[in-house]
Design a protein around this motif. Structure first.
Motif, PDB file in Angstrom:
ATOM      1  N   LEU A 216       6.601   9.365   3.921  1.00  0.00           N
ATOM      2  CA  LEU A 216       5.700  10.230   4.673  1.00  0.00           C
ATOM      3  C   LEU A 216       6.554  11.055   5.614  1.00  0.00           C
ATOM      4  CD1 LEU A 216       2.866   7.755   5.754  1.00  0.00           C
ATOM      5  CD2 LEU A 216       2.637   9.640   4.125  1.00  0.00           C
TER       6      LEU A 216
ATOM      7  N   ALA B 266      -1.091   5.271   9.220  1.00  0.00           N
ATOM      8  CA  ALA B 266       0.308   5.297   9.620  1.00  0.00           C
ATOM      9  C   ALA B 266       0.490   6.067  10.916  1.00  0.00           C
ATOM     10  CB  ALA B 266       1.141   5.932   8.511  1.00  0.00           C
ATOM     11  N   ILE B 267       1.393   5.581  11.764  1.00  0.00           N
ATOM     12  CA  ILE B 267       1.699   6.263  13.026  1.00  0.00           C
ATOM     13  C   ILE B 267       3.183   6.566  13.018  1.00  0.00           C
ATOM     14  CG2 ILE B 267       1.760   6.015  15.554  1.00  0.00           C
ATOM     15  CD1 ILE B 267      -1.057   5.916  14.788  1.00  0.00           C
ATOM     16  N   CYS B 268       3.554   7.755  13.477  1.00  0.00           N
ATOM     17  CA  CYS B 268       4.972   8.133  13.527  1.00  0.00           C
ATOM     18  C   CYS B 268       5.669   7.242  14.549  1.00  0.00           C
ATOM     19  CB  CYS B 268       5.111   9.601  13.906  1.00  0.00           C
ATOM     20  SG  CYS B 268       6.829  10.100  14.193  1.00  0.00           S
ATOM     21  N   PRO B 269       6.723   6.569  14.141  1.00  0.00           N
ATOM     22  CA  PRO B 269       7.372   5.646  15.081  1.00  0.00           C
ATOM     23  C   PRO B 269       8.063   6.412  16.190  1.00  0.00           C
ATOM     24  CG  PRO B 269       8.586   5.772  13.024  1.00  0.00           C
ATOM     25  CD  PRO B 269       7.354   6.572  12.817  1.00  0.00           C
TER      26      PRO B 269
ATOM     27  N   LEU C 113       9.866  13.743  11.309  1.00  0.00           N
ATOM     28  CA  LEU C 113      10.563  12.525  10.935  1.00  0.00           C
ATOM     29  C   LEU C 113      10.057  12.036   9.587  1.00  0.00           C
ATOM     30  CD1 LEU C 113      12.449  10.126  11.963  1.00  0.00           C
ATOM     31  CD2 LEU C 113      10.317   9.000  12.595  1.00  0.00           C
ATOM     32  N   VAL C 114      10.972  11.713   8.704  1.00  0.00           N
ATOM     33  CA  VAL C 114      10.599  11.152   7.399  1.00  0.00           C
ATOM     34  C   VAL C 114      10.634   9.646   7.506  1.00  0.00           C
ATOM     35  CG1 VAL C 114      11.194  11.011   4.960  1.00  0.00           C
ATOM     36  CG2 VAL C 114      11.517  13.161   6.213  1.00  0.00           C
ATOM     37  N   MET C 115       9.592   8.974   6.998  1.00  0.00           N
ATOM     38  CA  MET C 115       9.522   7.513   7.160  1.00  0.00           C
ATOM     39  C   MET C 115       8.950   6.892   5.894  1.00  0.00           C
ATOM     40  SD  MET C 115       6.248   7.738   9.663  1.00  0.00           S
ATOM     41  CE  MET C 115       6.622   9.397  10.121  1.00  0.00           C
ATOM     42  N   ARG C 116       8.999   5.639   5.848  1.00  0.00           N
ATOM     43  CA  ARG C 116       8.435   4.936   4.737  1.00  0.00           C
ATOM     44  C   ARG C 116       6.977   4.688   5.027  1.00  0.00           C
ATOM     45  NH1 ARG C 116      11.060  -0.063   4.689  1.00  0.00           N
ATOM     46  NH2 ARG C 116      12.466   0.605   6.342  1.00  0.00           N
ATOM     47  N   ALA C 117       6.171   4.824   3.988  1.00  0.00           N
ATOM     48  CA  ALA C 117       4.739   4.669   4.195  1.00  0.00           C
ATOM     49  C   ALA C 117       4.376   3.203   4.223  1.00  0.00           C
ATOM     50  CB  ALA C 117       3.970   5.354   3.064  1.00  0.00           C
ATOM     51  N   PRO C 118       3.399   2.877   5.038  1.00  0.00           N
ATOM     52  CA  PRO C 118       2.972   1.469   5.042  1.00  0.00           C
ATOM     53  C   PRO C 118       2.109   1.190   3.816  1.00  0.00           C
ATOM     54  CG  PRO C 118       1.622   2.792   6.530  1.00  0.00           C
ATOM     55  CD  PRO C 118       2.630   3.711   5.918  1.00  0.00           C
TER      56      PRO C 118
ATOM     57  N   ARG D  84       7.270   8.485  -3.822  1.00  0.00           N
ATOM     58  CA  ARG D  84       8.370   7.624  -3.416  1.00  0.00           C
ATOM     59  C   ARG D  84       7.993   6.781  -2.217  1.00  0.00           C
ATOM     60  NH1 ARG D  84      13.217  10.480  -5.401  1.00  0.00           N
ATOM     61  NH2 ARG D  84      12.522  10.970  -7.511  1.00  0.00           N
ATOM     62  N   GLY D  85       6.814   6.778  -1.791  1.00  0.00           N
ATOM     63  CA  GLY D  85       6.368   5.969  -0.658  1.00  0.00           C
ATOM     64  C   GLY D  85       6.877   6.500   0.661  1.00  0.00           C
TER      65      GLY D  85
ATOM     66  N   GLY E 151       4.550   9.187  17.664  1.00  0.00           N
ATOM     67  CA  GLY E 151       3.240   8.548  17.770  1.00  0.00           C
ATOM     68  C   GLY E 151       2.100   9.347  17.186  1.00  0.00           C
TER      69      GLY E 151
ATOM     70  N   VAL F 241       5.097  11.286  -1.781  1.00  0.00           N
ATOM     71  CA  VAL F 241       4.129  10.201  -1.821  1.00  0.00           C
ATOM     72  C   VAL F 241       4.504   9.212  -2.913  1.00  0.00           C
ATOM     73  CG1 VAL F 241       1.721   9.612  -2.170  1.00  0.00           C
ATOM     74  CG2 VAL F 241       2.323  11.626  -0.853  1.00  0.00           C
TER      75      VAL F 241
END
Lengths: 543, 214
Positions: B12, B30-33, B19-24, B9-10, B36, B7
């Motif tokens: 999620l 947030a929705i998993c790209p 899947l690791v993604m950048r947090a909005p 590091r921004g 979903g 968190v």
């Protein structure tokens, strides 16, 4: 609300897609505790509303009762549970704290009864066998009262009859408890119609009260003229008509019982009320034959000993037993000891009720006045011997002409019935008088006199002896001489009187003359008879 | 002194496809790209849920212990047993180990769970910084022993199935066992909805986490 990412290679990672955040109010999850609370509240409300009233039953012992397990049953339905058991403060009783089911709360009324159900034999049947396996429970009988009650005293025994059984209770009074027990059957024409419910001593200990229950259609047969008697056992009688054997059912021989029957016309009598009192007779005969409705206590005081007069001895009026002795006591009065026999007299036994009553009522007398009248004409009580062999006495009422006038003092309790000395005692007294007189005779002096007389007699005899001796020695020679002289004289007399003696001759001649004179006398009288005139005129001339 | 976290590091991670993604940025969802799924950095409404379930369990804990769990009907009469009366019966009949086991599993474990979870939730709310490691361990123990509380329910279940001799003897489950099962399930759910990461967040051990954020 993430801050700007500052990771080592953020650009390599995909960017999350973004949607508008749902901003709800309270999360849905809060419904769960709400439901739980509702459930809890509902359970709590139910347990409170279903909790019936607590109450206390007192028992002598808590035998077979377990806290939290023992149930209270009404008609075999669970209506409550024992919660705890404790001893009373003085350790004499056991307090059973129990709780009733909610719906049974109004069963706890003034006359509800509780008892511990255990297996037992009642009457001719066995009850409560199921408690052998399941353990005892507390039985209950709901009363009819409307008053609420919370503390009860448990019954020692299971009641035979429950409150809602249709029928009536009656109280039977007797001197002693016969061979009857709880649940003993009550018979009407050998038909079991009820049961003995309880029995207890009178308050004053003078008798036994037996409570019986007669089931509904049969209680109509109990009326004012109904007589109850103990039907237990075998009644074997030997009388002038032979041997008669009287029993109720076989069961009643074993377990005892009570029978009843109505005397006379049952239709005329009023039905008996609930809890009406009746006398319980010893047997059928006495029950149906005597009308001992009125018992008058009397005291009979006697001067003589009452040895042989036992309690229960009859009071007899010319062969009719009209009462019985209830007690015998010595009493000290007027410097003398009296033996007082207390007796109950049943005046109605002398006549059937109707006849006796009508005669009495015709004169307008009360019972007391009737007795006064009887005493006035000489009725007295007397102790008589009933059996010469055993010496048993009884009190006889009879009319004695010429008895000293007496009166009954009705203020005395019990009134004293005038008495007269007993017949046998009279004889005894006469004998005693004779004996006394005999005792008064101076036998000693008489003996002394007799001895003296005998001594004198002896002396007399001795002098007699001497006299005889004298006679023998001195007089005999003289006597023999006299006798010789006598013979001589007699000889001369004989000689004088012999036939040839001149005296005889003269005598015979004289007699001949006399007879001749007599003959001429006869001739004269004959003539005079035929010719009486000759006395005056003289003998007529011979023609 | 804060440790680096995802968190912080921004970042999620999708809990479904990993899947690791950048947090909005901003208060957005947030929705998993890739798949979903909705993505949260922490379990959403964790404390509120925990509290809600905990309170429900606590409410039902009372009837579960007061109401009978089992009705034994035999020719000797009917008997209604609560959990405590069962324990007491086992104790008086001499089966002490069994009594201790049932007491532990059926009475103390649910109670301890309730108390421990309440303690954990309170400590997070009060931003306690004391011994986060020990509290995390406590949470692990809770998760592990929670299922053992179902022992009682299983006993009743087995007895109901086994003892069914009609008139001679019969065992029926009573309402109490339902409440008891509810308590166990609710406490398990409560411990599941509690996010142990909050312990560390609240202690200020994690960088980039707003202490208020739950």
């Amino acid at each position: 609300m993430a801050e700007t990412p500052d990771g080592p290679e953020p650009g390599e990672l995909p960017q999350a897609r973004v949607v508008e955040k749902r901003r709800g109010g309270l999360p849905l999850v809060w419904i769960v505790p709400l439901v739980a609370l509702l459930i809890g509240a509902w359970l709590a409300w139910r347990s409170i509303s279903e909790t019936g009233p607590a109450f206390v039953i007192t028992f002598k012992t808590a035998e077979g009762i377990e806290a939290g397990k023992t149930k209270i049953k009404y008609k075999s339905v669970d209506v409550g549970l024992v919660e705890s058991i404790e001893l009373s403060r003085d350790r004499s009783k056991v307090l059973i704290h129990a709780r009733m089911e909610k719906y049974a709360a109004d069963y706890l009324v003034e006359d509800s009864r509780f008892w511990v159900v255990r297996p037992r034999i009642i009457g001719a049947s066995i009850q409560g066998l199921d408690t052998l396996l399941s353990g005892s429970f507390i039985g209950m009988d709901v009363g009819s009262s409307k008053t609420e009650r919370r503390d009860f005293s448990g019954l020692a025994e299971q009641p035979v009859v429950t409150a809602d059984d249709p029928g009536r209770h009656f109280i039977l009074k007797s001197d002693a408890l016969g061979s009857i027990g709880l649940g003993s059957p009550v018979y009407f024409r050998r038909f079991p119609v009820g049961e003995v419910e309880s029995y207890q001593l009178d308050k004053d200990g003078q008798g036994v009260m037996t409570r019986v229950f007669i089931k509904a259609p049969y209680d109509q047969y109990v009326n004012a003229e109904t007589r109850f008697w103990e039907a237990s056992g075998i009644d074997l009688k030997l009388n002038a008509s032979g041997v008669s054997l009287d029993t109720e059912s076989l069961a009643s021989i074993l377990v005892g019982g009570i029978a009843f029957q109505t005397r006379g016309d049952a239709k005329l009598a009023n039905p008996a009320a609930e809890n009406a009192e009746f006398r319980l007779f010893k047997n059928r005969e006495t029950a149906l034959s005597y009308e001992d409705v009125v018992a008058m206590p009397f005291a009979f005081s006697f001067k003589e000993s009452l040895r042989g007069l036992s309690i229960g001895a009859p009071v007899d009026f010319r062969g009719i037993v009209v009462g019985e002795v209830t007690d015998i006591q010595p009493q000290f009065a007027n410097d003398a000891i009296y033996m007082v026999a207390f007796a109950k007299v049943y005046p109605d036994r002398t006549a059937t009720r109707q006849v006796g009553e009508s005669a009495r009522l015709k004169h307008g007398w009360t019972r007391e006045q009737a007795f006064d009248e009887l005493v006035k004409i000489g009725m007295r009580a007397q102790v008589r011997t009933g059996n010469l062999l055993t010496g048993q006495l009884y009190i006889a009422l009879d009319v004695f002409k010429g008895a000293k006038p007496a009166k009954i003092d009705w203020d005395e309790k019990p009134p004293r019935f005038p008495t007269i000395q007993g017949s046998l005692t009279g004889v005894e007294e006469n004998i005693a008088t004779i004996t006394k007189k005999l005792a008064a005779v101076p036998f000693e002096e008489i003996g002394e006199d007799l001895r003296r007389s005998l001594g004198e007699l002896e002396q007399t005899l001795k002098s007699m002896d001497r006299l005889v001796k004298n006679l023998d020695q001195e007089t005999r020679p003289e006597v023999s001489e006299t006798l010789a002289d006598l013979r001589k004289s007699l000889d001369s007399v004989e000689r004088t009187l012999s036939q040839e003696a001149p005296l005889q001759q003269d005598l015979r001649g004289a007699l001949r003359e006399i007879s001749r004179a007599a003959a001429s006398m006869r001739t004269l009288t004959d003539y005079l008879e035929q010719h009486p005139e000759s006395l005056i005129r003289g003998k007529p001339e011979e023609k | 002194m804060s440790a680096p976290t995802a968190v912080g590091r921004g970042l999620l991670a999708c809990s479904v496809c990993e899947l690791v993604m950048r947090a909005p940025s901003g208060a957005t969802q947030a929705i998993c790209p890739r798949c979903g799924a909705r993505i949260h950095s922490r379990k959403p409404h964790s404390l509120a849920r925990t509290w809600a379930l905990l309170i429900s369990a606590a409410v039902l804990y009372l009837p579960a212990n007061i109401e009978p769990v089992m009705i034994t009907t035999s020719i000797f009469g009917a008997q209604r047993d609560t959990i405590l009366s069962g324990v007491a019966y086992l104790w008086t009949s001499g089966s002490w180990p069994l009594a201790v086991l049932v007491f532990f599993a059926s009475i103390s474990v649910p109670l301890l769970k309730l108390l421990a979870l309440a303690f954990l939730a309170t400590s997070v709310q009060r931003r306690s910084t004391r011994r986060p490691l020990a509290r995390t361990r406590l949470y692990r123990i809770l998760e592990f022993i929670g299922r053992w509380s179902m022992l009682d329910v299983f006993v009743v279940m087995v007895l109901v199935a086994l003892v069914n001799l009609q008139a001679l003897a019969n065992v029926q489950a009573a309402r109490g066992v339902l409440w008891f099962g509810c308590v166990v399930v609710l406490t398990m759910l409560a411990s599941m909805s509690f996010d142990p990461r909050l312990i560390w967040d609240a202690a200020g051990e994690n960088d980039g986490r707003d202490a208020r954020r739950t």
